[in-house]
Every structure is written in structure tokens, then in C-alpha cells.
Enzyme design. Sequence first.
Site, PDB file in Angstrom:
ATOM      1  CB  CYS A   1     -70.416  -7.042  24.243  1.00  0.00           C
ATOM      2  SG  CYS A   1     -70.491  -5.431  24.928  1.00  0.00           S
TER       3      CYS A   1
ATOM      4  CB  CYS B   1     -78.269   6.593  37.885  1.00  0.00           C
ATOM      5  SG  CYS B   1     -80.054   6.158  38.940  1.00  0.00           S
TER       6      CYS B   1
END
Length: 127
Positions: free
Chosen positions: A39, A107
Site C-alpha cells: 500500500c 527482521c
Amino acid sequence: MTTAFGSGFQKLGQPVPLSNFVAELNKEKHDGLFICAACYLPLFESKMKYNSGTGWPSFFDVIKGHVGTSRDFKLFLPRTEYHCGRCGGHQGHVFEDGPAPTGLRYCNNGLALEFVPAGTPPPALRS
């Protein structure tokens, strides 16, 4: 804007499959923004990135209010999954072994992000 898969992310909020390109953004060293590939919401500033030695793009902090978390029980031990706060797209997992000042390591799946260099306007948010 840099991406390893172009416009291949078809469904907002769906996990991005792993591939040989997951670590490409791990090599990115320029100033700029790391945005959600689905998005385009900015999730990280380049100053938040560090080399964790994992081969995955890693960050010690997020842009406040742009990331959500949930518990992930997909492996034997529970983990904290994080996702785009706008579209819900899976980004990765957060661990408590990162550097100061937060002690956190976000991560990230490299394919779930795109990079926008400093001085380049980020794309309009996608719906």
C-alpha cells in the site's frame, strides 16, 4: 522506487512469498524511506536500518503508528509478527536482540518493502 518484484503483490494484506530476492534491500545503504510494498505506507526511515548479520533487512525502530503487531504461533515458539498498520500486509517478526536505543530487531521480509530514495516523493498510498 526500488522493488524486487514490480507490481507482483496482488492482494493487500497477504504474505509475500520468499524468493531469491529477499535480501536485496538488505544491501540498500542510501538515505530514504522503506515503504510497504502493498500500500506504500512508509514503515521505516533509513536511519533506523542496521546490519543484523541475518541477511534480512533489519531495523531497530519503526515510524510510530505505521506498524501493528500480533502473536505468531506458526513455529514451535510464539513470536511477535509485525505488519503494515494500514493494509495488514505481513512484514516480518520482531525480536528483543537488537541494538540500542530500543533493543529491538525488526527482521523484515525484503519483498514486503520497497525503497524510496531521499528527495524522491513517495508514491500515493494505494487502496
